[in-house]
Design a protein around this motif. Structure first.
Motif: not given
Length: 751
Positions: A577-592, A599-609
């Motif tokens: 639901a966060s704004a970062a999800a759209e920037r990082l192009d996140l999608r759910r493939i399972a409930p968890t 890249s993992l580094a970009e995703v982690l940096d974006g979520l930390r921000a």
């Protein structure tokens, strides 16, 4: 009175004096002179004389000027006349000692009653000895005191100005000499009286007789026989060394910070070379030092090869692989590397900020800061401090400049005084100098080199401590240099807040998360502070670590492109639901589980921000440290950075050169034997065999394989098969000479 020529005087000198001459003036021996006449010619060249005068002290140069003033460049002059020109306050023994020094360098020759100097010395030393102009014969019979008394104020002031400084001046009134009654200004009046001489349309010169009269018949206004005294103080050597050790520790910390900063953000190399002003200011702000000190650090790391030009399409200043070796070194070896680099650095960091002849500012790491003589001048300052007793300090740096100016007034140029100030300031920053005294490790660096200096610095550095003091305000105090493993652990979990004898670190949420990101657990951090702190661990620090650890790693990421997993579906929904999800192009493939093409580094940096606290995990589920190690380039092979100090030829080389000159003198002398035509080969062979049997020397004219003709004195050993084998006196070796290449031969008779 006529005296011997320089060549004749040199021929009369023994090997010891000739060796001392070649040692003092090594340019005379390169290439090796064929005979003493060649040596005398070289010694009398203006450029060679100027080089020989560079190391002369002020008094010796004054004596040389007195010799020129007496006319010793035109003919022999007695020492008594020179002493009279120097003045009554100059001891005769001092004048004799200075003349002997000039003799040792072939800048003067002959006995005290008939001293001579090379004619070219006038151009090499000064056109106006003692600041006096050339004599005017027409003034020899003039009553100058009476004539000077009749001058008006303007005329007198003009003459005194020329007498106290340069005896020449430029003026438009020098164009035409008018009669005294038509003269309208002081220049015209003095020209009409003959008290000024017209040299060209815009130049006038004060005659020597007038200058002497205005000085009260004293040729030299002031003669400094001895060097100025230093006003010194002192501290216990232990105090000086401990202060130097503190500077060395701070230097190491700042260089380490520079390498870390440029590993992550290498600054660009300017098109003209060097480092931009904006990048230098960024560096100074980042490592919390003054801009000028940042420039010195940049010069040091590049000079030591710890940082280099990447030389790509967009070149940058990037740490090299040598930086990693330096970073893991002991504090004393890290210091020794930087101190030796500074000592041999052929650059002047102090020039930063000044302007060139086109009024452009000189930048750090630019080519304009290169000065090949910098190591030599730097050592002159340090050697002067090394002459003082250990622990002795100089109360005024300007006195150092005054002493060096007396010891070698023709060295240093317009930057001479600045060089002294820069050397003391930079040496203090490096821990070579402390409290304006040469520190023990610095003294060892000068005399024994960096390895011994590192040992001396190790003794001066405080012993590493194995504990810290944790404070209630989340600061951690290191009461001294920490052991290597403890220093690494504390640097991971805390940032330096202030440095000095005791370093203060601060623990924050960001630094605690940094330690967790590197693979440490909350239990590891609690154990670190529990076992290493000499003070009780405050609850505030315990709560901070537990709070960060509770949130840290609940969200896990891996490479899919990348994935995120979490046992809490609510938190997964919050991320989506966060704004970062759209920037990082996140999608759910399972409930968890979430995935992203990034890249993992970009995703982690974006979520930390975005305020989350994710952690990276490996295939085994353990936390990974994804922090970048920093950029590195391959260290280039560094050439020998030792300063270009004149080492001079060895003793054996000097003796060989002298032997060659003596042999050349013998070969150049008119032989007393009969010269044999090369067509008379039988007689030539007979003469050579007879000389070999009798142990006599022969004078040969010889043409080598390249068609170069030479003359030499040879002691024949054997003659057989059309080949002469003999000892060549010029080269000091046994050589073979084809008989058909011998153009002439004669026996050298004993004189």
């Amino acid at each position: 009175m006529s005296g011997p020529s320089l060549a004749a005087w040199l021929r009369a000198q023994d090997e010891t004096r000739l060796a001392a001459l070649l040692r003092a003036r090594p340019d005379l021996a390169t290439p090796s002179p064929g005979d003493t006449s060649v040596l005398a010619t070289r010694a009398g060249i203006r450029a060679s004389i100027a080089r020989a005068c560079e190391d002369l002290d002020s008094f010796t140069l004054t004596v040389l000027e007195a010799l020129l003033l007496a006319g010793a460049d035109l003919g022999p002059r007695p020492l008594t006349e020179v002493s009279a020109l120097l003045g009554k306050g100059v001891p005769v023994r001092a004048a004799k000692a200075a003349v002997e020094l000039l003799r040792s360098r072939a800048l003067a020759w002959g006995p005290d009653a008939a001293l001579c100097v090379p004619p070219a010395a006038t151009e090499a030393v000064t056109l106006f000895p003692a600041g006096l102009g050339r004599p005017d014969p027409q003034l020899d019979e003039v009553d100058l005191p009476a004539l000077l008394d009749r001058l008006d104020e303007g005329e007198r002031k003009l003459l005194e100005t020329l007498a106290s400084g340069q005896p020449t001046g430029r003026t438009k009134d020098a164009g035409v000499v008018v009669p005294l009654e038509r003269a309208r200004n002081p220049v015209q009046k003095l020209l009409a009286r003959g008290l000024l001489l017209r040299r060209d349309a815009e130049t006038v010169e004060l005659p020597r007789q007038v200058g002497l009269a205005l000085r009260g018949d004293r040729a030299f206004r002031a003669v400094e026989v001895t060097e100025p005294r230093l006003d010194t103080g002192g501290y216990p050597l232990s105090t000086v060394d401990s202060t130097a050790a503190g500077a060395a520790m701070e230097l190491g910390r700042q260089v380490e910070a520079l390498i870390g900063f440029w590993s992550e953000e290498p600054p660009p190399v300017l098109r003209s070379g060097g480092l931009g002003v904006r990048e230098l200011r960024r560096l100074a702000k980042e490592i919390e030092v003054e801009e000028r000190r940042a420039g010195l650090l940049a010069e040091l790391v590049v000079g030591a090869g710890l940082v280099g030009d990447s030389e790509g399409n967009e070149p940058e200043w990037v740490p090299t692989t040598l930086a990693d070796t330096w970073l893991v070194g002991t504090p004393e070896h890290r210091w020794a590397t930087l101190a030796q680099t500074w000592l041999d650095l052929p650059r002047l960091p102090g020039l930063y900020g000044r302007r060139d002849e086109k009024d452009r500012p000189l930048g750090v790491l630019s080519e304009e800061l290169r000065r090949p003589v910098a190591p030599r001048e730097r050592r002159r300052v340090l050697d002067l401090l090394a002459d003082l007793p250990p622990g002795a300090t100089v109360k005024d740096v300007r006195q150092l400049a005054a002493v060096l100016a007396w010891r070698a007034p023709r060295r240093g140029g317009r930057l001479r005084d600045d060089l002294v100030e820069w050397t003391v300031g930079e040496g203090t920053a490096l821990g070579v100098i402390a409290l304006d005294a040469l520190a023990g490790p610095g003294r060892t660096l000068l005399t024994e080199g960096p390895i011994a200096a590192a040992k001396a610095m190790a003794e001066a550095l405080p012993a590493p401590v194995d504990h810290v003091l944790v404070q209630a305000d989340l600061t951690v105090v290191a009461p001294g240099p920490l052991e290597a493993d403890l220093a690494a652990d504390i640097a991971l979990v805390a940032d330096v807040e202030s440095a000095g004898g005791a370093t203060v670190y601060r623990v924050t949420e960001a630094t605690a998360r940094r330690a967790l990101d590197a693979g440490r657990s909350a239990a590891d951090l609690h154990e670190l502070f529990r076992s290493r702190s000499r003070t009780p661990v405050p609850q505030s620090l315990t709560y901070l670590i537990d709070d960060v650890a509770r949130r840290h790693g609940r969200l896990r990421g891996g490479a899919a492109g990348s994935f995120l997993r979490c046992d809490d579906p609510v938190l997964v929904a919050e991320v989506l639901a966060s704004a970062a999800a759209e920037r990082l192009d996140l999608r759910r493939i399972a409930p968890t589980v979430l995935v992203s093409p990034m890249s993992l580094a970009e995703v982690l940096d974006g979520l930390r921000a975005a305020g989350f606290a994710p952690a990276a995990e490996g295939p085994d589920g353990q936390v990974l440290d994804l922090r970048p190690a920093g950029r590195r380039i391959t260290a280039r092979t560094r050439h020998n950075r030792r300063p270009m100090l004149p080492g001079g030829p060895s003793e054996d080389q000097l003796l060989a050169v002298i032997a060659q000159m003596k042999a050349g003198d013998a070969a150049a002398a008119t032989p007393r034997g009969a010269t044999i035509s090369p067509t008379d080969s039988a007689t030539t062979l007979a003469l050579l065999r007879a000389a070999a049997e009798a142990g006599r020397s022969v004078w040969l004219g010889f043409v080598d394989n390249h068609g170069v003709a030479s003359q030499r004195v040879v002691n024949p050993v054997s003659v057989a098969g059309g080949m002469l084998e003999g000892f060549d006196q010029a080269h000091g070796a046994l050589r073979r000479f084809p008989v058909h290449r011998i153009t002439s031969v004669a026996v050298v008779e004993d004189v």
